[in-house]
Design a protein around this motif. Sequence first.
Motif, PDB file in Angstrom:
ATOM      1  N   ALA A 118      13.544  -3.835  -6.417  1.00 13.03           N
ATOM      2  CA  ALA A 118      14.310  -2.674  -6.865  1.00 13.03           C
ATOM      3  C   ALA A 118      13.502  -1.393  -6.699  1.00 13.03           C
ATOM      4  CB  ALA A 118      14.725  -2.852  -8.326  1.00 13.03           C
ATOM      5  N   ALA A 119      12.206  -1.468  -7.028  1.00 10.72           N
ATOM      6  CA  ALA A 119      11.342  -0.297  -6.881  1.00 10.72           C
ATOM      7  C   ALA A 119      11.195   0.095  -5.414  1.00 10.72           C
ATOM      8  CB  ALA A 119       9.973  -0.581  -7.491  1.00 10.72           C
ATOM      9  N   GLU A 120      11.033  -0.908  -4.540  1.00  8.67           N
ATOM     10  CA  GLU A 120      10.859  -0.617  -3.113  1.00  8.67           C
ATOM     11  C   GLU A 120      12.108   0.027  -2.518  1.00  8.67           C
ATOM     12  OE1 GLU A 120       9.581  -2.793   1.094  1.00  8.67           O
ATOM     13  OE2 GLU A 120       9.786  -3.977  -0.744  1.00  8.67           O
ATOM     14  N   VAL A 125      15.322   4.902  -0.714  1.00 10.36           N
ATOM     15  CA  VAL A 125      16.535   5.723  -0.840  1.00 10.36           C
ATOM     16  C   VAL A 125      16.164   7.148  -1.247  1.00 10.36           C
ATOM     17  CG1 VAL A 125      18.663   6.038  -2.155  1.00 10.36           C
ATOM     18  CG2 VAL A 125      18.020   3.758  -1.358  1.00 10.36           C
ATOM     19  N   ALA A 126      15.201   7.285  -2.168  1.00  4.96           N
ATOM     20  CA  ALA A 126      14.774   8.615  -2.608  1.00  4.96           C
ATOM     21  C   ALA A 126      14.168   9.407  -1.453  1.00  4.96           C
ATOM     22  CB  ALA A 126      13.767   8.483  -3.754  1.00  4.96           C
ATOM     23  N   ALA A 127      13.343   8.740  -0.628  1.00  5.51           N
ATOM     24  CA  ALA A 127      12.741   9.420   0.524  1.00  5.51           C
ATOM     25  C   ALA A 127      13.810   9.827   1.526  1.00  5.51           C
ATOM     26  CB  ALA A 127      11.713   8.499   1.184  1.00  5.51           C
ATOM     27  N   SER A 134       9.073   7.528   4.377  1.00  3.35           N
ATOM     28  CA  SER A 134       8.591   6.682   3.286  1.00  3.35           C
ATOM     29  C   SER A 134       7.355   5.898   3.724  1.00  3.35           C
ATOM     30  CB  SER A 134       9.693   5.734   2.807  1.00  3.35           C
ATOM     31  OG  SER A 134      10.220   4.971   3.900  1.00  3.35           O
ATOM     32  N   HIS A 135       7.468   5.151   4.816  1.00  6.28           N
ATOM     33  CA  HIS A 135       6.347   4.342   5.293  1.00  6.28           C
ATOM     34  C   HIS A 135       5.368   5.178   6.119  1.00  6.28           C
ATOM     35  CE1 HIS A 135       9.307   1.282   4.212  1.00  6.28           C
ATOM     36  NE2 HIS A 135       8.324   0.413   4.183  1.00  6.28           N
ATOM     37  N   PHE A 136       4.088   4.844   5.983  1.00  5.57           N
ATOM     38  CA  PHE A 136       2.997   5.439   6.763  1.00  5.57           C
ATOM     39  C   PHE A 136       2.758   6.915   6.436  1.00  5.57           C
ATOM     40  CE2 PHE A 136       5.366   2.522   9.766  1.00  5.57           C
ATOM     41  CZ  PHE A 136       4.647   1.396   9.426  1.00  5.57           C
ATOM     42  N   PHE A 143       5.478  13.327  -5.162  1.00  6.23           N
ATOM     43  CA  PHE A 143       6.616  12.499  -4.771  1.00  6.23           C
ATOM     44  C   PHE A 143       6.170  11.364  -3.855  1.00  6.23           C
ATOM     45  CE2 PHE A 143       9.949  11.481  -1.670  1.00  6.23           C
ATOM     46  CZ  PHE A 143      10.947  11.041  -2.528  1.00  6.23           C
ATOM     47  N   ASN A 144       5.403  11.681  -2.825  1.00  3.62           N
ATOM     48  CA  ASN A 144       4.963  10.650  -1.887  1.00  3.62           C
ATOM     49  C   ASN A 144       3.981   9.689  -2.534  1.00  3.62           C
ATOM     50  OD1 ASN A 144       4.823   9.532   0.902  1.00  3.62           O
ATOM     51  ND2 ASN A 144       2.688  10.177   0.745  1.00  3.62           N
ATOM     52  N   GLN A 145       3.190  10.163  -3.499  1.00  2.22           N
ATOM     53  CA  GLN A 145       2.263   9.272  -4.188  1.00  2.22           C
ATOM     54  C   GLN A 145       3.022   8.177  -4.947  1.00  2.22           C
ATOM     55  OE1 GLN A 145      -1.211   9.338  -3.902  1.00  2.22           O
ATOM     56  NE2 GLN A 145      -0.575  10.720  -2.267  1.00  2.22           N
ATOM     57  N   VAL A 146       4.167   8.545  -5.529  1.00  2.23           N
ATOM     58  CA  VAL A 146       4.998   7.552  -6.216  1.00  2.23           C
ATOM     59  C   VAL A 146       5.574   6.561  -5.213  1.00  2.23           C
ATOM     60  CG1 VAL A 146       7.112   7.210  -7.565  1.00  2.23           C
ATOM     61  CG2 VAL A 146       5.566   9.102  -8.110  1.00  2.23           C
ATOM     62  N   VAL A 147       6.013   7.071  -4.061  1.00  2.00           N
ATOM     63  CA  VAL A 147       6.574   6.203  -3.013  1.00  2.00           C
ATOM     64  C   VAL A 147       5.524   5.192  -2.548  1.00  2.00           C
ATOM     65  CG1 VAL A 147       7.494   6.127  -0.668  1.00  2.00           C
ATOM     66  CG2 VAL A 147       8.246   7.923  -2.248  1.00  2.00           C
ATOM     67  N   GLN A 148       4.332   5.672  -2.257  1.00  3.03           N
ATOM     68  CA  GLN A 148       3.287   4.781  -1.753  1.00  3.03           C
ATOM     69  C   GLN A 148       2.804   3.799  -2.824  1.00  3.03           C
ATOM     70  OE1 GLN A 148       2.876   4.822   1.483  1.00  3.03           O
ATOM     71  NE2 GLN A 148       4.288   6.586   1.481  1.00  3.03           N
ATOM     72  N   LEU A 149       2.845   4.218  -4.094  1.00  5.21           N
ATOM     73  CA  LEU A 149       2.460   3.325  -5.185  1.00  5.21           C
ATOM     74  C   LEU A 149       3.408   2.135  -5.262  1.00  5.21           C
ATOM     75  CD1 LEU A 149       0.741   2.678  -7.685  1.00  5.21           C
ATOM     76  CD2 LEU A 149       2.328   4.096  -9.032  1.00  5.21           C
ATOM     77  N   ALA A 150       4.693   2.377  -5.067  1.00 11.35           N
ATOM     78  CA  ALA A 150       5.674   1.280  -5.107  1.00 11.35           C
ATOM     79  C   ALA A 150       5.393   0.261  -4.015  1.00 11.35           C
ATOM     80  CB  ALA A 150       7.082   1.841  -4.965  1.00 11.35           C
ATOM     81  N   PHE A 151       4.949   0.720  -2.856  1.00 10.05           N
ATOM     82  CA  PHE A 151       4.668  -0.198  -1.742  1.00 10.05           C
ATOM     83  C   PHE A 151       3.439  -1.068  -2.006  1.00 10.05           C
ATOM     84  CE2 PHE A 151       6.839   3.003   1.290  1.00 10.05           C
ATOM     85  CZ  PHE A 151       8.073   2.463   0.980  1.00 10.05           C
TER      86      PHE A 151
END
Length: 364
Positions: A118-120, A125-127, A134-136, A143-151
């Motif tokens: 769900a987090a991934e 979707v947010a990105a 989102s990737h790379f 914002f991107n720090q939260v995205v990368q943390l989920a990965f």
Amino acid sequence: MRETPVTAQVSTAPARHRRGTITDRAAGSGLALTDGGRRWHRPLLVLGIACGVVALASLIAMPFDDRTLMGESVWAKAFKFGFSFFAYCLSLAWLLAHMTKLRRTGWVFGTVFAVISAAEVGVIVAAAAAGTYSHFNTAEDPFNQVVQLAFQFVPVMFLANLVIAVIVLFQRIGDKAVTAVVRWGLLLSSLGMFAAFFIVTVGGQGERTVVDAEGNEVVLNAGHGVGDLDGNGMVLTGWSTTGGDMRVPHFIGLHGIQVLIGVAMLLGVVAARRAWLRDVRVRAAIVHWLSLGYLGVFATTMVQAVRGQSFVAPDAATLAGFAASLLAAAAGIALTIRKARQAPDPDEAVAAEAASWEPAVPLR
């Protein structure tokens, strides 16, 4: 005499009857892989439905939102991940409902899988909504720090799936054919997830500056392509046409369980009309041979991607790998069907035995 009032009660019999009728019809048509209605794993079921909504909404948004990332709609990745998790979470929710051993353990690891998934999907979707990668993405904004943390929790999700696969190895779910579907399917899905870890290591590192959908410069590091980090071109999937792409074996392996479930349901439908296919050992053998061929296709695409070769441009070696996988599966299935059709029909044998039976004492 005073009568005692009787409290009216609403009978649930009609609802149960309708539910039983639907189950009976599914079983009679061969579509039901298991007997009885069990409650599916609720977190995975809810997430699977939500991801289906995400996939549909993303697909609808594409024609109306002209923002792109490297020539691809900003909603393309959200659609692909939504569809993948929709199919896989529903399959896993069904599977966990039919475990006969360590059900509580399976439920816990299924919940872990659902939460991380769900987090991934959520950050992807947010990105997409923000019009960025989102990737790379190496940007240091919050914002991107939260995205990368989920990965960072994706390896935990892989381990949760692997634990479920190991637990299933030591129990039977349904008959032999369904058990074969589940075991092979989880093996293929685990291999598919494992292939995702090679996307960065095989594709290699490489920083480059790109522009997102809002016109902002973003520095990306690594990529999914082999030989061309950002190679793409295939419609909808985005798989590279200019080099190898590890997303191909990742997708094929991950969705092997859905393919096998569909095959098992098809075999059940045919078995309702073909006596020689009613033997569960025959259906199980067909599933085994088909799974072996599917594994060969997965391995071939894996090697093809590592070699830096596009999925749509196979050379002689790759074609030989595909041909060997398909021929082995076809030969095994053909031999199984031949033996099954030559075997005596058990229904006819029972009828013949009953017709030839004569009582030892004459009836009067």
